[in-house]
Motif scaffolding. Sequence first.
Motif, PDB file in Angstrom:
ATOM      1  N   UNK A   1       6.231  -7.085   5.549  1.00 15.73           N
ATOM      2  CA  UNK A   1       5.989  -8.380   6.053  1.00 15.73           C
ATOM      3  C   UNK A   1       5.189  -8.247   7.342  1.00 15.73           C
ATOM      4  N   UNK A   2       6.505  -7.627   8.847  1.00 14.89           N
ATOM      5  CA  UNK A   2       6.533  -8.036   9.622  1.00 14.89           C
ATOM      6  C   UNK A   2       5.230  -7.426  10.366  1.00 14.89           C
ATOM      7  N   UNK A   3       5.071  -5.823   9.227  1.00 12.59           N
ATOM      8  CA  UNK A   3       4.187  -4.725  10.102  1.00 12.59           C
ATOM      9  C   UNK A   3       3.322  -5.079   9.525  1.00 12.59           C
ATOM     10  N   UNK A   4       2.657  -6.039   8.420  1.00 11.50           N
ATOM     11  CA  UNK A   4       0.996  -6.280   8.280  1.00 11.50           C
ATOM     12  C   UNK A   4       0.953  -7.373   9.151  1.00 11.50           C
TER      13      UNK A   4
ATOM     14  N   UNK B   1     -14.276  14.395   8.607  1.00 10.55           N
ATOM     15  CA  UNK B   1     -13.307  13.389   8.301  1.00 10.55           C
ATOM     16  C   UNK B   1     -13.342  12.565  10.129  1.00 10.55           C
ATOM     17  N   UNK B   2     -13.229  12.071  10.133  1.00 10.06           N
ATOM     18  CA  UNK B   2     -13.178  10.922  11.146  1.00 10.06           C
ATOM     19  C   UNK B   2     -11.945  10.542  11.413  1.00 10.06           C
ATOM     20  N   UNK B   3     -10.875  10.577  12.369  1.00  4.84           N
ATOM     21  CA  UNK B   3      -9.701   9.881  12.241  1.00  4.84           C
ATOM     22  C   UNK B   3      -9.512   9.939  13.750  1.00  4.84           C
ATOM     23  N   UNK B   4      -8.779   8.222  13.805  1.00  6.65           N
ATOM     24  CA  UNK B   4      -8.539   8.327  15.138  1.00  6.65           C
ATOM     25  C   UNK B   4      -7.381   8.362  15.935  1.00  6.65           C
ATOM     26  N   UNK B   5      -6.393   7.753  16.598  1.00  2.00           N
ATOM     27  CA  UNK B   5      -5.376   7.931  17.220  1.00  2.00           C
ATOM     28  C   UNK B   5      -4.399   7.277  16.074  1.00  2.00           C
ATOM     29  N   UNK B   6      -3.112   7.462  15.316  1.00  2.00           N
ATOM     30  CA  UNK B   6      -2.519   7.071  14.539  1.00  2.00           C
ATOM     31  C   UNK B   6      -1.330   6.301  15.737  1.00  2.00           C
ATOM     32  N   UNK B   7      -0.906   5.111  15.957  1.00  2.00           N
ATOM     33  CA  UNK B   7      -0.222   4.653  16.396  1.00  2.00           C
ATOM     34  C   UNK B   7       0.920   3.583  15.233  1.00  2.00           C
ATOM     35  N   UNK B   8       2.176   4.155  15.525  1.00  2.00           N
ATOM     36  CA  UNK B   8       2.971   3.087  13.945  1.00  2.00           C
ATOM     37  C   UNK B   8       4.433   2.917  14.068  1.00  2.00           C
ATOM     38  N   UNK B   9       4.036   1.603  14.636  1.00  2.00           N
ATOM     39  CA  UNK B   9       5.700   1.501  14.977  1.00  2.00           C
ATOM     40  C   UNK B   9       6.829   0.511  14.425  1.00  2.00           C
ATOM     41  N   UNK B  10       7.815   0.793  14.307  1.00  2.00           N
ATOM     42  CA  UNK B  10       8.613   0.497  13.285  1.00  2.00           C
ATOM     43  C   UNK B  10       9.826  -1.023  13.877  1.00  2.00           C
ATOM     44  N   UNK B  11       9.351  -1.974  13.087  1.00  2.00           N
ATOM     45  CA  UNK B  11      10.489  -2.794  13.208  1.00  2.00           C
ATOM     46  C   UNK B  11      11.513  -2.693  12.417  1.00  2.00           C
ATOM     47  N   UNK B  12      12.716  -2.878  12.367  1.00  3.02           N
ATOM     48  CA  UNK B  12      13.770  -2.920  10.903  1.00  3.02           C
ATOM     49  C   UNK B  12      14.024  -4.026  11.649  1.00  3.02           C
ATOM     50  N   UNK B  13      14.428  -4.932  10.271  1.00  2.00           N
ATOM     51  CA  UNK B  13      14.421  -6.522   9.636  1.00  2.00           C
ATOM     52  C   UNK B  13      15.677  -6.255   8.951  1.00  2.00           C
ATOM     53  N   UNK B  14      16.004  -5.314   8.281  1.00  2.00           N
ATOM     54  CA  UNK B  14      17.277  -5.220   7.890  1.00  2.00           C
ATOM     55  C   UNK B  14      16.891  -5.264   5.993  1.00  2.00           C
ATOM     56  N   UNK B  15      15.691  -5.558   5.925  1.00  5.68           N
ATOM     57  CA  UNK B  15      15.481  -5.737   5.026  1.00  5.68           C
ATOM     58  C   UNK B  15      13.942  -5.327   4.358  1.00  5.68           C
TER      59      UNK B  15
END
Length: 146
Positions: A29-32, A9-23
């Motif tokens: 939508x903001x994540x996309x 398998x090929x994989x790169x570093x996973x960066x996940x930023x979560x911004x909670x908009x309350x909905x």
Amino acid sequence: MPRRTFLGSLSGPKVDVAIDMGNPFLNVAVDGFLKIGTVAATRAAAEDAYFIVKRGNISRHNFENTLKKMCREGAYWGTVAGVYAGMEYGAERIRGTRDWKNAMLGGALTGLLVSSACGHNKDRVVLDAITGGAIATAADFLNYLA
């Protein structure tokens, strides 16, 4: 003729930023927007860097143009991705199921909205909606296969 396959398998570093908009809808939508906007801005920077190095002309003007292009591309593709992610999530919530039809509906609605916002004529809007639905459905099927 012998066939060779790649087992791994090929994989790169996973960066996940979560911004909670309350909905949850806004969160998706903001994540996309952030993820695809970042990819588009990075692509614009890499493309401009290639041409600047190829020409051998590094200047403040080129740098400013690159930054403007990065912002423009990031905002455009981020917005399209945010609209798509929100539409797909909305379709999932309304239909109460998670399947390829949500991707189709999300893609078609996104194509329709983006094309309408760009001021295209009626025929072009319909074609863009069909294209958006087809691309999103194909991507969902390919993601399922992978």
